[in-house]
Scaffold this active site. Sequence first.
Site, short mmCIF file in Angstrom:
data_model
loop_
_atom_site.label_atom_id
_atom_site.label_comp_id
_atom_site.label_asym_id
_atom_site.label_seq_id
_atom_site.Cartn_x
_atom_site.Cartn_y
_atom_site.Cartn_z
N ASP A 214 -3.01 -6.12 2.34
CA ASP A 214 -3.13 -6.93 1.11
C ASP A 214 -1.86 -7.73 0.80
O ASP A 214 -1.93 -8.91 0.49
CB ASP A 214 -3.55 -6.05 -0.09
CG ASP A 214 -2.66 -4.85 -0.34
OD1 ASP A 214 -1.77 -4.54 0.48
OD2 ASP A 214 -2.85 -4.19 -1.39
N THR B 128 -1.20 5.75 -0.01
CA THR B 128 -0.02 5.75 0.86
C THR B 128 0.82 6.98 0.53
O THR B 128 0.61 7.62 -0.51
CB THR B 128 0.84 4.50 0.62
OG1 THR B 128 1.21 4.49 -0.77
CG2 THR B 128 0.08 3.23 0.96
N HIS C 130 -7.66 -4.33 5.99
CA HIS C 130 -8.26 -3.05 6.41
C HIS C 130 -9.21 -2.55 5.31
O HIS C 130 -9.08 -2.91 4.15
CB HIS C 130 -7.18 -2.01 6.69
CG HIS C 130 -6.29 -1.76 5.50
ND1 HIS C 130 -6.69 -1.00 4.43
CD2 HIS C 130 -5.04 -2.21 5.21
CE1 HIS C 130 -5.72 -0.98 3.53
NE2 HIS C 130 -4.71 -1.71 3.96
N LYS D 283 0.56 -7.75 -7.27
CA LYS D 283 0.44 -8.68 -6.12
C LYS D 283 1.10 -10.02 -6.42
O LYS D 283 1.73 -10.62 -5.55
CB LYS D 283 -1.03 -8.88 -5.74
CG LYS D 283 -1.75 -7.60 -5.34
CD LYS D 283 -1.06 -6.89 -4.19
CE LYS D 283 -1.35 -5.41 -4.20
NZ LYS D 283 -0.50 -4.61 -3.31
#
Length: 446
Positions: A341, A81, A75, A280
């Site tokens: 992600d 968030t 996106h 990540k």
Amino acid sequence: MICSAFATILFVWYAYATSVPRDHLVFREASSPTLGVSQEVQLSWAMYSPYFPADVYRPPPPQCKINQVHILQRHGARYPTSGAATRIEAAIAKLKAADSYTDPLLAFVENYTYILGLDDLVPFGASQSSSAGREVFQRYRSLISNEQLPFVRASSSDRVVASAKNWTAGFTAASGFRFKPVLSVILSEAGNDTLDDNMCPSAGDSSPQTSQWLATFAPPMTARLNAGAPGANLTDADTYNLLSLCAFETVATEKRSAFCDVYEELKAEGAFSYNGDLDKYYGTGYGQPLGPVQGVGYINELLARLTSKPVSDHTQTNTTLDSSPDTFPLNRTLYADFSHDNQMVAIFSAMGLFQQREPLDPTKPDPQRTWRVQRIVPFSGRMVVERMECQGTGNEQRVRVLVNDALQPLKFCGADVDGLCTLDAFVKSQAYARSDGAGDFEKCFE
Ligand SMILES: *[C@@H]1O[C@H](CO)[C@@H](O)[C@H](O)[C@H]1NC(C)=O
Ligand SMILES: *[C@@H]1O[C@H](CO)[C@@H](O)[C@H](O)[C@H]1NC(C)=O
Ligand SMILES: *[C@@H]1O[C@H](CO)[C@@H](O)[C@H](O)[C@H]1NC(C)=O
Ligand SMILES: *[C@@H]1O[C@H](CO)[C@@H](O)[C@H](O)[C@H]1NC(C)=O
Ligand SMILES: *[C@@H]1O[C@H](CO)[C@@H](O)[C@H](O)[C@H]1NC(C)=O
Ligand SMILES: *[C@@H]1O[C@H](CO)[C@@H](O)[C@H](O)[C@H]1NC(C)=O
């Protein structure tokens, strides 16, 4: 009307110096807004970096003709968030409660108010998605007809659905409203969903590693801020959350955030981006034992589409959807899937992209690493798998993979100098996915 042969995308090439490592060579689409922040700073925001091509798109070798394309796209830019917003607001409240601001760098806080929304795509994120759709039409128009419109799916969160719709709108506009693809399937994040990392309750997270890094880089920054705002009593975590506002406010307002002055004064670029790299890598990447398995379902769907065979998967796929030609058609020329992600990192790691020689060290970044989140999953980042036939090589299909336009080496399937593997070798290389994650999926529920 401009002939398609000349409809090329112009890039402005920013190379800081020819001697710097390839990771620092970046390219900018001429029309990208600058957002009032240098590109170097934008590219230090890791998963909050806006999309920039990581290389110049190179068409396949002239003897090859693309016959199928698979796009997996994050996106566009979003608000924080809800979890991040709570932490940001707590940090701001502490900063605003300071007795005074003795450092001119923080004087702006006196009149500052936090006004960002939650979770959703921001207007800039919507325009990123629509540019991506436009670019795809221009690049792959020879694959498109009214019988062969892109087949589009999205994970169910609002920002992902809105990105998919803005992408189809951009695609439609680029075609002069001749071709109108629609979002055909929304995969519920409450159910079986190959476009979200929602199905592995036993997976760990990256907080051990990001906490170690925070304790390594942040104390001098926190001390500087507390010295300039006596009584604020900020913690290192507060410092990180305030730094993140440089990215969030800039992409939300399309104007430079006042916190970018703090970010730049503290020279936070390297530290902030490495925080994202660790987050990540240890969140759903190679550093998380149950990370890559969450990408297996998507890989098995990709293999099904590449080989025109039914999906074989016992992990995250929804078998009801994947066994129907309405919701999982084979033999289409262009597929576009919209995701997050964390899930894309799981998919890249399941496939074997961005392998690192050594695991990332939580206290010491390796300047040679290729694990750079702004080049892997920036806002609106994308992986593209192109399938093609090449003259003089029989009927054998070949594939290559691009991530943010950077051609991936695909050593794991013996790619040639053009980055091409035979489809057969690519399928064989995906043994982890084809075995449903070699026993890892079961561990998600242990
Ligand atoms: C904050 O706003 C007040 C009232 O408009 C103004 O007098 C003051 O100079 C502002 N402070 C800063 C640091 O801009
Ligand atoms: C594009 O995204 C924006 C912002 O999220 C949304 O309001 C709008 O409805 C989307 N456009 C389309 C065509 O869906
Ligand atoms: C599978 O998809 C169908 C159709 O969207 C949906 O009704 C069903 O709840 C999904 N099942 C799971 C387990 O996600
Ligand atoms: C500062 O915060 C720490 C922990 O967050 C707390 O233990 C300490 O009492 C606070 N100090 C002041 C002066 O408020
Ligand atoms: C959803 O996934 C689980 C776990 O793999 C599986 O047991 C179940 O059959 C799947 N449901 C559907 C509708 O595909
Ligand atoms: C897809 O195309 C292949 C090769 O042309 C053909 O064998 C197969 O039946 C087709 N499958 C579907 C579902 O249309």
